[in-house]
Design a protein around this motif. Structure first.
Motif, mmCIF file in Angstrom:
data_model
loop_
_atom_site.group_PDB
_atom_site.id
_atom_site.type_symbol
_atom_site.label_atom_id
_atom_site.label_comp_id
_atom_site.label_asym_id
_atom_site.label_seq_id
_atom_site.Cartn_x
_atom_site.Cartn_y
_atom_site.Cartn_z
ATOM 1 N N ASP A 298 0.474 -1.324 0.087
ATOM 2 C CA ASP A 298 0.253 0.344 -0.231
ATOM 3 C C ASP A 298 1.410 1.257 -0.349
ATOM 4 O OD1 ASP A 298 -2.296 1.202 0.074
ATOM 5 O OD2 ASP A 298 -3.076 0.902 2.049
ATOM 6 N N GLU A 299 0.277 2.064 -0.184
ATOM 7 C CA GLU A 299 1.150 3.381 -0.419
ATOM 8 C C GLU A 299 0.526 4.611 1.014
ATOM 9 O OE1 GLU A 299 -1.213 3.049 -2.958
ATOM 10 O OE2 GLU A 299 -2.718 4.504 -2.625
ATOM 11 N N THR A 300 1.558 5.307 1.499
ATOM 12 C CA THR A 300 0.876 6.245 2.297
ATOM 13 C C THR A 300 1.426 7.557 2.602
ATOM 14 O OG1 THR A 300 0.386 6.837 4.142
ATOM 15 C CG2 THR A 300 1.933 6.627 4.259
ATOM 16 N N TYR A 301 1.059 8.789 2.914
ATOM 17 C CA TYR A 301 1.892 9.981 2.650
ATOM 18 C C TYR A 301 2.447 11.059 3.625
ATOM 19 C CZ TYR A 301 0.045 10.026 -2.481
ATOM 20 O OH TYR A 301 0.291 9.368 -4.189
ATOM 21 N N VAL A 302 3.520 11.427 4.278
ATOM 22 C CA VAL A 302 3.721 11.691 5.032
ATOM 23 C C VAL A 302 3.895 13.797 4.574
ATOM 24 C CG1 VAL A 302 4.665 9.933 6.882
ATOM 25 C CG2 VAL A 302 6.189 11.247 5.123
ATOM 26 N N GLY A 303 4.059 13.968 6.134
ATOM 27 C CA GLY A 303 4.729 15.427 6.083
ATOM 28 C C GLY A 303 4.114 16.778 5.710
ATOM 29 N N HIS B 216 -4.743 -4.806 6.027
ATOM 30 C CA HIS B 216 -4.357 -4.537 7.253
ATOM 31 C C HIS B 216 -2.952 -3.574 8.287
ATOM 32 C CE1 HIS B 216 -3.313 -7.876 9.809
ATOM 33 N NE2 HIS B 216 -4.273 -8.430 8.754
ATOM 34 N N GLN B 217 -2.313 -5.186 7.801
ATOM 35 C CA GLN B 217 -0.831 -4.828 7.993
ATOM 36 C C GLN B 217 0.174 -3.623 7.618
ATOM 37 O OE1 GLN B 217 0.206 -7.718 10.452
ATOM 38 N NE2 GLN B 217 2.648 -6.864 10.097
ATOM 39 N N CYS B 218 -0.365 -3.286 6.262
ATOM 40 C CA CYS B 218 -0.421 -2.066 5.897
ATOM 41 C C CYS B 218 -0.308 -0.577 6.800
ATOM 42 C CB CYS B 218 0.227 -1.744 4.484
ATOM 43 S SG CYS B 218 0.406 -3.051 3.388
ATOM 44 N N HIS B 219 -1.738 -0.390 7.117
ATOM 45 C CA HIS B 219 -2.444 0.767 7.794
ATOM 46 C C HIS B 219 -1.545 0.552 9.478
ATOM 47 C CE1 HIS B 219 -5.941 -0.137 4.986
ATOM 48 N NE2 HIS B 219 -4.591 0.027 4.289
ATOM 49 N N ARG B 220 -1.510 -0.739 9.838
ATOM 50 C CA ARG B 220 -0.844 -0.604 10.761
ATOM 51 C C ARG B 220 0.657 0.352 11.262
ATOM 52 N NH1 ARG B 220 1.985 -5.220 14.123
ATOM 53 N NH2 ARG B 220 2.332 -3.998 15.712
ATOM 54 N N VAL B 221 1.303 -0.284 9.783
ATOM 55 C CA VAL B 221 2.902 0.322 9.424
ATOM 56 C C VAL B 221 2.273 1.605 9.810
ATOM 57 C CG1 VAL B 221 4.778 -0.113 8.641
ATOM 58 C CG2 VAL B 221 3.479 -2.358 9.003
ATOM 59 N N ALA B 222 1.635 2.283 8.708
ATOM 60 C CA ALA B 222 1.593 3.222 8.290
ATOM 61 C C ALA B 222 1.852 4.379 9.413
ATOM 62 C CB ALA B 222 0.435 3.721 6.992
ATOM 63 N N ASN B 223 0.022 4.073 10.204
ATOM 64 C CA ASN B 223 -0.339 4.083 11.501
ATOM 65 C C ASN B 223 0.705 4.277 12.898
ATOM 66 O OD1 ASN B 223 -2.714 5.170 10.909
ATOM 67 N ND2 ASN B 223 -3.628 3.001 11.387
ATOM 68 N N LEU B 224 1.410 3.746 12.440
ATOM 69 C CA LEU B 224 3.253 3.658 13.909
ATOM 70 C C LEU B 224 3.501 4.620 13.025
ATOM 71 C CD1 LEU B 224 3.077 0.046 14.241
ATOM 72 C CD2 LEU B 224 2.099 1.799 15.774
ATOM 73 N N LEU B 225 3.730 4.614 11.927
ATOM 74 C CA LEU B 225 5.575 4.969 11.313
ATOM 75 C C LEU B 225 5.090 6.711 11.112
ATOM 76 C CD1 LEU B 225 7.768 5.612 9.470
ATOM 77 C CD2 LEU B 225 6.544 5.651 7.258
ATOM 78 N N LYS B 226 3.910 7.055 11.278
ATOM 79 C CA LYS B 226 3.338 8.508 11.125
ATOM 80 C C LYS B 226 3.819 8.855 13.114
ATOM 81 C CE LYS B 226 0.551 8.511 6.943
ATOM 82 N NZ LYS B 226 -1.013 8.774 7.124
ATOM 83 N N ARG B 227 2.922 8.277 13.165
ATOM 84 C CA ARG B 227 2.785 8.554 14.738
ATOM 85 C C ARG B 227 5.003 8.486 15.529
ATOM 86 N NH1 ARG B 227 -0.125 4.587 18.931
ATOM 87 N NH2 ARG B 227 -0.973 3.927 16.553
#
Ligand SMILES: [Zn+2]
Length: 308
Positions: free
Chosen positions: A142-147, A234-245
């Motif tokens: 999956d992809e996500t965006y930060v910053g 769910h695994q990607c979404h979990r990683v994305a949330n933890l990473l952003k936090r």
């Protein structure tokens, strides 16, 4: 001692750590074990018969060349005690969220923030192991965006793209993505996911058959999913949330885009070892890497960031 025994004998608690590495000699001895299996070698002619000098350096009996256990490693030419490096490695590995350069500066009493910042970046370069195995079996992508969005940069106004691959219940790989173009995606799959894996993605066009092949591809339309069903990513979404936090908490969102790839490496390093028994052993892995990675200067860090 072989590498696995060394790893197993590494302290698992802070008290054990203080006891095992009370001085320079203990740290040096440990590095000699990790780097040369306990038998120092000449850095010039590779001869294995060397004298140990009183200043901790080694002199070759064959060619007279003097070397140290840190020469040619990421700790090359350091003027600071090895104990400080060990402490930095410990804090970065063992703390669940790592440590910021500012905290490191405070703990080690550095006069300059720049020194702490450089140390952190040197150690970050040790968190990616060359030739590591690609993810396999069930892998979600999956992809996500930060910053923050940034108006002043003209066309580059978007947030930073992050590509996430995550094995079910296992390891993750993160990259600072260049774009969602098919060719960039194909590169991400090639570098991070074994051809034998089964990949689950959402229905975004970028996850085309051409990008994912030859892996089997399970494509889900998230909009049509029943809420009662388990989130297939769910695994990607979990990683994305933890990473952003983590980026917000430890770096207050200030991790620069230029060095984002290095921060992602650091994050994945700890995440992939979250189930390690005896948390101190994560530090042992980082020490192993530190003597395997070539010297890096401040200039290199600033001018040649880690490739996305
Ligand atoms: Zn020699």
């Amino acid at each position: 001692m072989n590498q696995e025994d060394l790893w197993r004998s590494f302290p698992t608690t802070a008290t054990e750590f203080e006891a095992m590495f009370p001085d320079e000699k203990a740290c040096r001895r440990y590095l000699v074990e990790v780097r040369w299996g306990g038998r120092p070698r000449c850095g010039k002619c590779d001869h294995d018969r060397v004298w140990e000098l009183t200043n901790g350096r080694f002199e070759c009996r064959q060619c007279g060349h003097q070397t140290s256990v840190t020469a040619g490693t990421v700790l090359h030419k350091t003027r600071k005690p090895l104990r400080m490096w060990f402490r930095a490695i410990w804090e970065m590995s063992v703390r669940k969220n790592g440590i910021s350069a500012k905290e490191l500066q405070r703990i080690l009493g550095f006069g300059s923030y720049e020194t702490a910042w450089t140390w952190m970046h040197k150690l970050r370069r040790c968190t990616r192991r060359e030739g590591r195995d690609r993810l396999d079996d069930d892998v979600q992508v999956d992809e996500t965006y930060v910053g923050r969005r940034c108006r002043t940069h003209g066309r580059g106004t978007s947030k930073a793209l992050i590509l996430i691959a995550a094995e079910r219940g296992g390891r993750t790989r993160l990259e600072h993505g260049l774009s969602l173009k098919e060719t960039d995606m194909a590169g991400f799959f090639l570098r991070n996911i074994a051809p034998s894996a089964t990949v689950t993605t959402d229905s975004l066009q970028s996850y085309s058959q051409r990008a994912v092949a030859p892996r089997s591809h399970h494509r889900v339309n998230l909009k049509q999913l029943d809420i009662k069903n388990e989130d297939p990513l769910h695994q990607c979404h979990r990683v994305a949330n933890l990473l952003k936090r983590w980026l917000l908490g430890t770096y207050h969102g200030s991790a620069s885009r230029k060095h984002l790839a290095a921060y992602l490496d650091e994050y994945a390093f700890r995440f992939n070892r979250r189930k390690t028994r005896g948390v101190g052993r994560i530090a042992a892995r980082l020490i192993q890497q530190a003597v395997a990675v070539r010297p890096i200067t401040y200039r290199t860090i600033v001018h040649s960031p880690v490739a996305p």
